[in-house]
Enzyme design. Structure first.
Site, PDB file in Angstrom:
ATOM      1  N   LYS A   1      34.987  35.308  30.761  1.00  0.00           N
ATOM      2  CA  LYS A   1      36.408  34.945  30.747  1.00  0.00           C
ATOM      3  C   LYS A   1      36.858  34.445  32.118  1.00  0.00           C
ATOM      4  O   LYS A   1      36.918  35.206  33.082  1.00  0.00           O
ATOM      5  CB  LYS A   1      37.263  36.157  30.353  1.00  0.00           C
ATOM      6  CG  LYS A   1      38.706  35.742  30.037  1.00  0.00           C
ATOM      7  CD  LYS A   1      39.674  36.878  30.068  1.00  0.00           C
ATOM      8  CE  LYS A   1      40.136  37.230  31.454  1.00  0.00           C
ATOM      9  NZ  LYS A   1      40.814  36.122  32.174  1.00  0.00           N
TER      10      LYS A   1
ATOM     11  N   GLU B   1      34.123  43.400  42.334  1.00  0.00           N
ATOM     12  CA  GLU B   1      34.127  42.619  43.585  1.00  0.00           C
ATOM     13  C   GLU B   1      35.581  42.254  43.834  1.00  0.00           C
ATOM     14  O   GLU B   1      36.148  41.432  43.112  1.00  0.00           O
ATOM     15  CB  GLU B   1      33.272  41.361  43.442  1.00  0.00           C
ATOM     16  CG  GLU B   1      31.782  41.632  43.287  1.00  0.00           C
ATOM     17  CD  GLU B   1      31.120  42.156  44.559  1.00  0.00           C
ATOM     18  OE1 GLU B   1      31.780  42.273  45.594  1.00  0.00           O
ATOM     19  OE2 GLU B   1      29.914  42.461  44.491  1.00  0.00           O
TER      20      GLU B   1
ATOM     21  N   CYS C   1      37.285  35.115  49.021  1.00  0.00           N
ATOM     22  CA  CYS C   1      37.339  36.569  49.243  1.00  0.00           C
ATOM     23  C   CYS C   1      36.798  36.916  50.613  1.00  0.00           C
ATOM     24  O   CYS C   1      37.309  37.800  51.282  1.00  0.00           O
ATOM     25  CB  CYS C   1      36.579  37.289  48.138  1.00  0.00           C
ATOM     26  SG  CYS C   1      34.890  36.712  47.937  1.00  0.00           S
TER      27      CYS C   1
ATOM     28  N   GLU D   1      45.956  40.861  52.711  1.00  0.00           N
ATOM     29  CA  GLU D   1      45.101  39.707  52.396  1.00  0.00           C
ATOM     30  C   GLU D   1      45.983  38.507  52.078  1.00  0.00           C
ATOM     31  O   GLU D   1      46.613  38.460  51.029  1.00  0.00           O
ATOM     32  CB  GLU D   1      44.211  40.024  51.183  1.00  0.00           C
ATOM     33  CG  GLU D   1      43.263  38.887  50.884  1.00  0.00           C
ATOM     34  CD  GLU D   1      42.474  39.065  49.589  1.00  0.00           C
ATOM     35  OE1 GLU D   1      43.002  39.637  48.612  1.00  0.00           O
ATOM     36  OE2 GLU D   1      41.321  38.607  49.564  1.00  0.00           O
TER      37      GLU D   1
HETATM   38  P1  NAD Z   1      43.256  38.746  39.595  1.00  0.00           P
HETATM   39  O1  NAD Z   1      42.816  40.138  39.805  1.00  0.00           O
HETATM   40  O2  NAD Z   1      44.682  38.485  39.363  1.00  0.00           O
HETATM   41  O3  NAD Z   1      42.495  38.092  38.345  1.00  0.00           O
HETATM   42  C1  NAD Z   1      41.093  38.076  38.236  1.00  0.00           C
HETATM   43  C2  NAD Z   1      40.695  38.020  36.779  1.00  0.00           C
HETATM   44  O4  NAD Z   1      41.076  39.235  36.143  1.00  0.00           O
HETATM   45  C3  NAD Z   1      41.347  36.912  35.970  1.00  0.00           C
HETATM   46  O5  NAD Z   1      40.379  36.388  35.073  1.00  0.00           O
HETATM   47  C4  NAD Z   1      42.433  37.657  35.203  1.00  0.00           C
HETATM   48  O6  NAD Z   1      42.809  37.010  34.004  1.00  0.00           O
HETATM   49  C5  NAD Z   1      41.751  38.969  34.921  1.00  0.00           C
HETATM   50  N1  NAD Z   1      42.654  40.096  34.620  1.00  0.00           N
HETATM   51  C6  NAD Z   1      43.994  40.167  34.766  1.00  0.00           C
HETATM   52  N2  NAD Z   1      44.438  41.394  34.380  1.00  0.00           N
HETATM   53  C7  NAD Z   1      43.350  42.099  33.991  1.00  0.00           C
HETATM   54  C8  NAD Z   1      43.152  43.428  33.523  1.00  0.00           C
HETATM   55  N3  NAD Z   1      44.159  44.277  33.377  1.00  0.00           N
HETATM   56  N4  NAD Z   1      41.899  43.806  33.238  1.00  0.00           N
HETATM   57  C9  NAD Z   1      40.853  42.982  33.413  1.00  0.00           C
HETATM   58  N5  NAD Z   1      40.975  41.706  33.858  1.00  0.00           N
HETATM   59  C10 NAD Z   1      42.210  41.270  34.150  1.00  0.00           C
HETATM   60  O7  NAD Z   1      42.695  37.955  40.857  1.00  0.00           O
HETATM   61  P2  NAD Z   1      43.003  36.461  41.283  1.00  0.00           P
HETATM   62  O8  NAD Z   1      44.386  36.410  41.840  1.00  0.00           O
HETATM   63  O9  NAD Z   1      42.616  35.558  40.156  1.00  0.00           O
HETATM   64  O10 NAD Z   1      41.926  36.258  42.453  1.00  0.00           O
HETATM   65  C11 NAD Z   1      42.187  36.465  43.801  1.00  0.00           C
HETATM   66  C12 NAD Z   1      41.615  37.799  44.264  1.00  0.00           C
HETATM   67  O11 NAD Z   1      40.233  37.884  43.946  1.00  0.00           O
HETATM   68  C13 NAD Z   1      41.674  37.985  45.769  1.00  0.00           C
HETATM   69  O12 NAD Z   1      42.089  39.305  46.063  1.00  0.00           O
HETATM   70  C14 NAD Z   1      40.250  37.776  46.223  1.00  0.00           C
HETATM   71  O13 NAD Z   1      39.905  38.387  47.445  1.00  0.00           O
HETATM   72  C15 NAD Z   1      39.508  38.353  45.071  1.00  0.00           C
HETATM   73  N6  NAD Z   1      38.139  37.843  45.048  1.00  0.00           N
HETATM   74  C16 NAD Z   1      37.120  38.704  45.318  1.00  0.00           C
HETATM   75  C17 NAD Z   1      35.812  38.239  45.350  1.00  0.00           C
HETATM   76  C18 NAD Z   1      34.671  39.147  45.658  1.00  0.00           C
HETATM   77  O14 NAD Z   1      33.540  38.778  45.352  1.00  0.00           O
HETATM   78  N7  NAD Z   1      34.876  40.313  46.255  1.00  0.00           N
HETATM   79  C19 NAD Z   1      35.552  36.893  45.079  1.00  0.00           C
HETATM   80  C20 NAD Z   1      36.625  36.053  44.818  1.00  0.00           C
HETATM   81  C21 NAD Z   1      37.914  36.540  44.794  1.00  0.00           C
END
Ligand code: NAD
Length: 467
Positions: free
Chosen positions: A168, A241, A275, A371
């Site tokens: 997803k 992650e 990230c 962040e």
């Molecule tokens: P987000 O947490 O808002 O969304 C990530 C994913 O989770 C999306 O696909 C979203 O639809 C889904 N999601 C939303 N609610 C959910 C729930 N309750 N249960 C399960 N899934 C759900 O993150 P974002 O804003 O899309 O991404 C940015 C963040 O991601 C930043 O904090 C960044 O640092 C982090 N990030 C981390 C890594 C890593 O490898 N550590 C890599 C890339 C991004």
């Protein structure tokens, strides 16, 4: 543009509804795409569950071949996938192209990875073997900053280990991932890989779905907590992650002219939406002014624009919410520091923000402590490297970090103290499929990539035989 479809049970299908995907460079729709509802998710989960027994029992060679063929399919369609990535995500086309080829390389790495059976005892009346069994259906949940590369941390590893997958993407960047699903549809038995898109509303259902055994999640720490809570009842396996606030510590012996471009790249690649971007830079006071000046001139010279235009180095922020959040961090920087480059949006149309350098700012301000996930970089002065490390560690995050020095031994001694999953020396944000990637503290649980990442898609099984 060809219509987009979900991949469920080996069929390309429409979802229960549709949604528009916006180009962040123009704020105009790129395409309409299917939106899965709970019924679509249930179908995907049922298909993945049904496909699991045969896939997990298939010879590993069959799975390797499928992964290799998927890598070929990604490469053969690199031009279209890269263009889609740029249109929906905003990144410059050359970076989108690098992401596509990177994804193919990660599939190829896992196509040849090993899950060896080991023996921990032979003799003394026992033979003890350790095997790795697949878990079942894996949900792979991906954010919007690197839709293809981040899914390729998960999907090939899960499949090689014998799991089936529901993938997803994020609501604002589903297109390249859906196209990927179409491209690989016939390379796997029906139901082994399912790709669904949602409007950011199916995550909770995925997390608690009874047919899903494991959640491999990349995203924010706030959502990661919800994933962990949702998975708790069934004690599902999770890999998280999450967010980061990587510090780069620049010691007094570096040459600012030589180092600044590398730090600039580490901070502003993908408009800072990485990230493991360098998100706060601690610079020794003896070179502080020179480093700030170098970074400011690089920021002034950077070409910000539509990722489809040749020469663009920095694209827009990916979505309006993130754009507004970053503008807010800029205001914090203005209040608590001094902006010496950037500091504003570039036009009325598109989520563009010029790379922004903030100096004379301290820990305790939001821009340093939180962040920012965007093109605004705080530079903090220090006079004692141990103190800089203490400040770098005073964060709830622990994803990555870097030390910059001509004296690698000195940098190494400091690196050992850094409370992060990865520490780079004289570089930042260098990942590869054979190197495990893991967040410390609130940056995650578990690991991706390498042997450690592969093992997270399995359950240990010990077979202990009397001899
Ligand atoms: P987000 O947490 O808002 O969304 C990530 C994913 O989770 C999306 O696909 C979203 O639809 C889904 N999601 C939303 N609610 C959910 C729930 N309750 N249960 C399960 N899934 C759900 O993150 P974002 O804003 O899309 O991404 C940015 C963040 O991601 C930043 O904090 C960044 O640092 C982090 N990030 C981390 C890594 C890593 O490898 N550590 C890599 C890339 C991004």
């Amino acid at each position: 543009m060809e219509p987009f479809k979900l991949l469920i049970g080996g069929e390309l299908v429409d979802g229960g509804a549709t949604m528009e995907v916006i180009n962040p460079a123009t704020e105009e729709p790129v395409a309409t795409c299917p939106r899965a509802g709970k019924a679509d998710l249930d179908r995907a989960a049922a298909a993945a569950k049904a496909a699991f027994p045969a896939w997990s029992a298939s010879p590993v060679e069959t799975r390797r071949q499928a992964l290799g063929a998927m890598a070929d399919a990604i490469e053969a369609n690199a031009t279209e996938l890269a263009r889609l990535l740029t249109l929906e995500q905003g990144k410059p086309l050359q970076d989108a192209t690098a992401e596509v080829y990177g994804a193919a390389a990660f599939f190829r790495y896992f196509a040849s990875a090993e899950l060896p059976e080991t023996r921990v005892q032979e003799g003394g009346r026992s033979r003890v073997e350790i095997r790795r069994r697949p878990l079942g259906v894996v949900a792979a949940i991906v954010p919007w900053n690197f839709p293809l590369i981040l899914m390729s941390f998960k999907v090939p590893a899960a499949l090689l280990a014998g799991n089936t997958v529901i993938l997803k993407p994020a609501a604002t960047t589903p297109l390249a991932t859906l196209r990927f699903g179409e491209l690989v549809k016939d390379l796997l038995p029906a139901g082994v890989l399912n790709v669904i898109a949602d409007a950011n509303d199916l995550g909770a259902e995925l997390t608690k779905h009874p047919d899903i055994a494991k959640i491999s999640f990349t995203g924010s720490t706030a959502t990661g907590r919800r994933v962990m809570a949702g998975a708790a009842d069934a004690l599902k396996r999770i890999t998280l992650e999450l967010g980061g606030n990587d510090a780069a510590i620049v010691l007094d012996d570096v040459d600012p002219k030589e180092t600044a471009p590398k730090i600039f790249q580490a901070a502003f690649y993908n408009a800072g939406q990485v990230c493991i971007a360098a998100k706060r830079i601690y610079v020794h006071e003896s070179i502080y002014d020179a480093m700030c000046d170098e970074l400011a001139s690089l920021a002034d010279a950077a070409v910000v624009g539509d990722g489809l235009e040749q020469g663009t180095q920095i694209g827009p922020l990916q979505n309006r919410a993130q754009f507004e959040k970053v503008l807010d961090y800029i205001e914090d920087g203005r209040k608590n520091g001094r902006i010496i480059a950037g500091g504003e949006r570039t036009s009325d149309r598109g989520y563009f923000i010029r790379p922004t350098i903030v100096r004379d700012i301290e820990d305790g301000s939001r821009l340093v402590d939180e962040e920012q996930f965007g093109p605004v970089l705080p530079i903090i002065s220090f006079n004692d490297a141990d103190d800089a490390m203490t400040r770098a560690n005073a964060s709830e995050y622990g994803l990555g970090g870097s030390i910059w020095s001509k004296d690698v031994d000195r940098a190494h001694r400091l690196a050992e103290r850094m409370e992060s999953g990865t520490v780079w020396i004289n570089k930042h944000a260098d990942l590869a499929p054979h190197i495990p990637f893991a967040g410390a503290k609130m940056s995650g649980i578990g690991a991706e990539l390498g042997q450690e990442g592969l093992a997270e898609f399995t359950q240990i099984q010990v077979i202990n035989i009397a001899q």
